[in-house]
Design a protein around this motif. Structure first.
Motif, PDB file in Angstrom:
ATOM      1  N   ASN A 133       0.510  -0.971  -0.343  1.00  0.00           N
ATOM      2  CA  ASN A 133       0.006   0.211  -0.262  1.00  0.00           C
ATOM      3  C   ASN A 133       0.905   1.415  -0.007  1.00  0.00           C
ATOM      4  OD1 ASN A 133      -2.387  -1.245  -0.026  1.00  0.00           O
ATOM      5  ND2 ASN A 133      -2.711  -1.837   2.556  1.00  0.00           N
ATOM      6  N   GLU A 134       2.143   1.489   0.707  1.00  0.00           N
ATOM      7  CA  GLU A 134       2.944   2.607   0.927  1.00  0.00           C
ATOM      8  C   GLU A 134       3.454   2.611  -1.024  1.00  0.00           C
ATOM      9  OE1 GLU A 134       3.485   5.009   3.024  1.00  0.00           O
ATOM     10  OE2 GLU A 134       2.231   4.341   4.422  1.00  0.00           O
ATOM     11  N   CYS A 136       1.703   1.885  -3.912  1.00  0.00           N
ATOM     12  CA  CYS A 136       1.378   2.019  -4.793  1.00  0.00           C
ATOM     13  C   CYS A 136       0.975   3.908  -3.961  1.00  0.00           C
ATOM     14  CB  CYS A 136       0.035   1.450  -4.657  1.00  0.00           C
ATOM     15  SG  CYS A 136       0.648   0.214  -5.158  1.00  0.00           S
ATOM     16  N   ASP A 137       0.720   3.819  -2.994  1.00  0.00           N
ATOM     17  CA  ASP A 137      -0.162   5.162  -2.453  1.00  0.00           C
ATOM     18  C   ASP A 137       1.309   6.148  -3.332  1.00  0.00           C
ATOM     19  OD1 ASP A 137      -1.959   4.771  -1.757  1.00  0.00           O
ATOM     20  OD2 ASP A 137      -2.242   4.138   0.434  1.00  0.00           O
ATOM     21  N   ASN A 138       1.806   5.808  -2.263  1.00  0.00           N
ATOM     22  CA  ASN A 138       3.637   6.910  -3.216  1.00  0.00           C
ATOM     23  C   ASN A 138       4.112   7.148  -3.386  1.00  0.00           C
ATOM     24  OD1 ASN A 138       4.490   7.761  -0.013  1.00  0.00           O
ATOM     25  ND2 ASN A 138       4.471   6.233   0.444  1.00  0.00           N
ATOM     26  N   LYS A 140       1.525   7.138  -6.660  1.00  0.00           N
ATOM     27  CA  LYS A 140       0.231   6.910  -7.111  1.00  0.00           C
ATOM     28  C   LYS A 140       0.480   8.598  -6.963  1.00  0.00           C
ATOM     29  CE  LYS A 140      -2.143   2.953  -8.599  1.00  0.00           C
ATOM     30  NZ  LYS A 140      -3.640   2.702  -8.318  1.00  0.00           N
ATOM     31  N   ARG A 141       0.742   9.148  -5.782  1.00  0.00           N
ATOM     32  CA  ARG A 141       0.682  10.164  -5.493  1.00  0.00           C
ATOM     33  C   ARG A 141       1.862  10.888  -6.428  1.00  0.00           C
ATOM     34  NH1 ARG A 141       3.554  13.252  -2.348  1.00  0.00           N
ATOM     35  NH2 ARG A 141       4.722  11.138  -1.269  1.00  0.00           N
ATOM     36  N   TRP A 537      -1.717  -2.049  -7.341  1.00  0.00           N
ATOM     37  CA  TRP A 537      -1.599  -1.411  -8.353  1.00  0.00           C
ATOM     38  C   TRP A 537      -2.816  -1.005  -8.884  1.00  0.00           C
ATOM     39  CZ3 TRP A 537       2.017   2.764  -8.711  1.00  0.00           C
ATOM     40  CH2 TRP A 537       1.727   3.760  -9.624  1.00  0.00           C
TER      41      TRP A 537
END
Length: 746
Positions: A133-134, A136-138, A140-141, A537
């Protein structure tokens, strides 16, 4: 209950008595552990406690030689290894690194769980779902804020081919990245570029049998004895008493063993080899039949080299006119002449043109496509050839081009994806990705199986740039590498022997890697990590066919169809295993094709017109020559046969550590040492315009006056090196920068 001691029966027979001897009271092994027993499987005597119940063969995971290793299995787990006698690459030989390949898997600093940098600034264990999650989240951000090109990846020539192909496809087709490169840029980009421009495809033309077939061998910037010991063993098997000419500034181990050593001045290669071509033309020693039938642009090259007289080259290179003319005659008189090069050519600011100067010599004398001939680049890492063709980094899968619409359409059709998912522009090469960080254009970086903070040229600048990133992910076997210590997220990866796939060696041979150990803790194969990331993703459906490494191999086969590197004839991994590997191209069943095949035997090359190209360029001056302030030229390169790259793995072996100096050192010639007042063992300070380090000094007969040498493996070496690059291959020129030397303060 009685407490009387149990009555023991006196053992009978020597072997039984030995088995009953207890541990030495002052320490040491149990005698029973020292007993040897027939190992079966053709192994001779082995320690009884690791007698295998089965064996299997797989390729080594260090250098590009691609040796076959027989893995000794006990209850399905690797307990030992030995070189495979029948494997066509090494024929029963192995270097120290190969013998110790299993031991480094047991290192205590293996990455065994994801590590996430927490609020305290420390890397702390995290669950896989949290790590994904970290990730993908980072990323994507960052992409949403700065565009798809703001996240990039750097991979390696040490992943298996299937992982490289999945990584490059996932990153560019699934995650929308534009930029990705690999550490192959540091070692083999020059050779790949030279072959593409000259031959029309990245196609090393030789087979290892050529080491045993040549009657003249010219080795340029290549210390085979240390960098590729098994290849040197193949040279030693040559029955033709070959003339071996080593062209190298240093008197290396290979130079000492050669017929002749030409101690050329650093970075004078172009003038030198153009002069050899000049003499061949002047004396009428050109194979015009071959040139006219199979090459293009020879007349322009012949006119160009008229200016490179032996007198001019002698002044530039320090090699006497008579020696240049004698080398030219030796090449002319040889029946099977081969030209070989490694990092001394590739890691050079004009390396592409130097490689092509050697290719030109092979073409103009007709020394290509026949046994014992060729213009032959020796690769660095175990799968640098796989990286060059299948990593999907700066070239589209299979040596295709992102900028070519037909290539994009073809790849999209084979993969069953929308063509719009494939970038229409080339990726930035490694150094431009690093510069992109400086300029704020790259904000997120994913580094896999390479140690950028140690190996990249101008190391302190590289570390500073990595520190500027918003989010740095490192995927590696060990959590202690210099790069992993800078990461925001560390993903624990399985190593060689803990996963499946294929490597492609220097002679284009696909060889199988097998899972013979379990990865420690929660570490996963890179292939499994990539599949998990695809699902997290949200693009997992795009890669539904990539279920296993062998399924990915089948996809690579389909993509290879019709290319010079076509491998559609290979049935599966078992077919490769039975055959002892297979060189591309392989359009027939692997076990049915000749194990020693070379390219261009028909004189037809990969350009559309079927002709090889002569290419040339005026030599350029060294960007940072020695001067009054920094009077020495620093060279870097391989240290010992037991060392490997940044020593991430070799330093984990107690055996290998005993075979090379543990502390960094600099070699200096006796003349310079006397003038400076140095003796072997003194502590000295080396300073360049980028940094200052302290090392031990070794007074060495290998060094020419005004030159110093440090092995590349130590963590301080690249604090000194100058970041400059070949304009065509974008490969760093590690082997020339100006330094000063003085005694270190006590």
């Amino acid at each position: 209950m009685s407490t009387a001691p149990t009555q023991q029966t006196e053992p009978t027979g020597v072997a039984e008595k030995l088995r009953c001897i207890v541990h030495n009271p002052i320490g040491g092994s149990l005698t029973r552990d020292l007993l040897r027993t027939p190992g079966e499987f053709g192994l001779g005597q082995v320690p009884a406690k690791i007698k295998p119940d089965a064996t299997t063969t797989m390729v080594c995971g260090y250098c590009s030689t691609g040796c076959g290793l027989k893995i000794h299995l006990k209850e399905g787990e690797a307990v030992n290894l030995s070189p495979t006698t029948e494997y066509p690459v090494n024929l029963g030989m192995a270097c120290p690194k190969g013998w110790e390949a299993l031991s480094v898997l047991d290192a205590p600093d293996r990455a065994t769980t994801p590590l996430l940098r927490g609020p305290t600034g420390e890397l702390e264990p995290a669950a896989w779902d949290v790590a994904l999650n970290e990730f993908c989240d980072n990323f994507k951000r960052i992409q949403s804020e700065s565009g798809p090109g703001s996240v990039a990846f750097l991979s390696t020539g040490q992943l298996v081919t299937e992982e490289m192909a999945l990584l490059g496809s996932l990153a560019k087709f699934g995650m929308g990245m534009l930029h990705g490169d690999g550490n192959t840029r540091q070692c083999m980009a020059t050779a790949a570029t030279a072959y593409k421009q000259s031959f029309g495809y990245d196609a090393p033309p030789y087979t290892y049998q050529d080491f045993e077939e040549s009657d003249v061998m010219v080795l340029v910037g290549s210390n085979l004895c240390v960098a590729h010991p098994i290849m040197w063993e193949r040279v030693c098997r040559n029955p033709h008493a070959p003339k071996i000419i080593v062209v190298d500034p240093r008197r290396t181990e290979t130079a000492v063993s050669a017929t002749e050593h030409l101690a050329i001045k650093p970075k004078s290669d172009l003038a030198f080899f153009y002069s050899v071509a000049h003499v061949l033309i002047r004396e009428g020693w050109v194979d015009r039949g071959y040139v006219d039938a199979h090459t293009a642009d020879y007349d322009g090259f012949a006119e160009f080299v008229q200016a490179f007289t032996p007198e001019r080259a002698a002044q530039a290179s320090g090699i006497a006119v008579e020696t240049i003319e004698a080398l030219s005659r030796t090449i002319h008189e040889g029946q099977r002449v081969s030209f070989w090069w490694t990092m001394g050519v590739n890691q050079n600011y004009e390396g592409t043109r130097i490689a092509q100067a050697l290719i030109n010599l092979a073409l103009m004398t007709g020394n290509i496509g026949r046994p014992g001939t060729g213009a032959n680049s020796i690769t660095g890492q175990c799968n640098a050839m796989g990286s060059r063709l299948w990593s999907n980094t700066t070239g589209l899968l299979g040596g295709r081009y992102f900028t070519n619409e037909g290539d994009r359409q073809h790849v999209a059709g084979v993969l069953g994806i929308p063509v719009e998912k494939i970038p229409t522009e080339d990726s930035w090469p490694y150094h431009q990705i690093m510069e992109g960080i400086r300029e704020g254009k790259i904000r997120g970086l994913w580094i896999l199986c390479t140690n950028t903070a140690h190996s990249w040229i101008h190391q302190s600048d590289a570390r500073e740039l990595l520190g500027k990133l918003d989010f740095l992910v490192v995927q590696d076997m060990y959590h202690t590498t210099e790069t992993a210590q800078l990461a925001d997220l560390v993903l624990p990866a399985a190593g060689w022997g803990e996963k499946e796939g294929t490597f492609i060696n220097s002679e284009r041979r696909f060889g199988v890697v097998k899972k013979v150990r379990k990865a420690p803790g929660e570490a996963l194969s890179d292939f499994s990590i990539l599949r998990l990331i695809a699902e997290a993703w949200g693009c997992g459906e795009m890669f539904k066919e990539w279920t296993t490494p062998e399924a990915a191999f089948k996809i690579i086969q389909r993509l290879s169809a019709g290319l010079p590197s076509d491998i559609t004839g290979v049935e599966d991994y078992a077919d490769l295993d039975r055959a002892g590997g297979a060189q591309w191209p392989c359009t027939e069943k692997a076990v049915d094709v000749d194990q020693q095949r070379r390219l261009f035997a028909d004189g037809r090359f990969c350009h559309q017109d079927g002709r090889a190209r002569f290419l040339w360029e005026e030599p350029r001056p060294m960007p940072e020559p020695p001067d009054k302030e920094f009077p020495y030229l620093l060279l870097t390169g391989r240290g010992a046969a037991s060392q490997w790259h940044t020593q991430t793995r070799t330093s984990k072996s107690a055996v290998l550590r005993k075979l090379y100096p543990q502390k960094p050192y600099v070699e200096i010639g006796a003349q310079d040492a006397r003038r400076e007042g140095f003796r072997t063992g003194d502590r000295v300070a080396l300073t360049s315009r980028r940094g200052r380090i302290e090392v031990g000094v070794t007074v060495s007969p290998t060094m020419m006056p005004g030159q110093l040498f440090i092995p590349m493996h130590y963590d301080v070496t690249n604090q000194l090196t100058l970041a400059h690059f070949d304009p065509y291959s974008h490969q760093p020129s590690y082997k020339d920068c100006a330094v000063s030397i003085e005694k270190a303060a006590k």
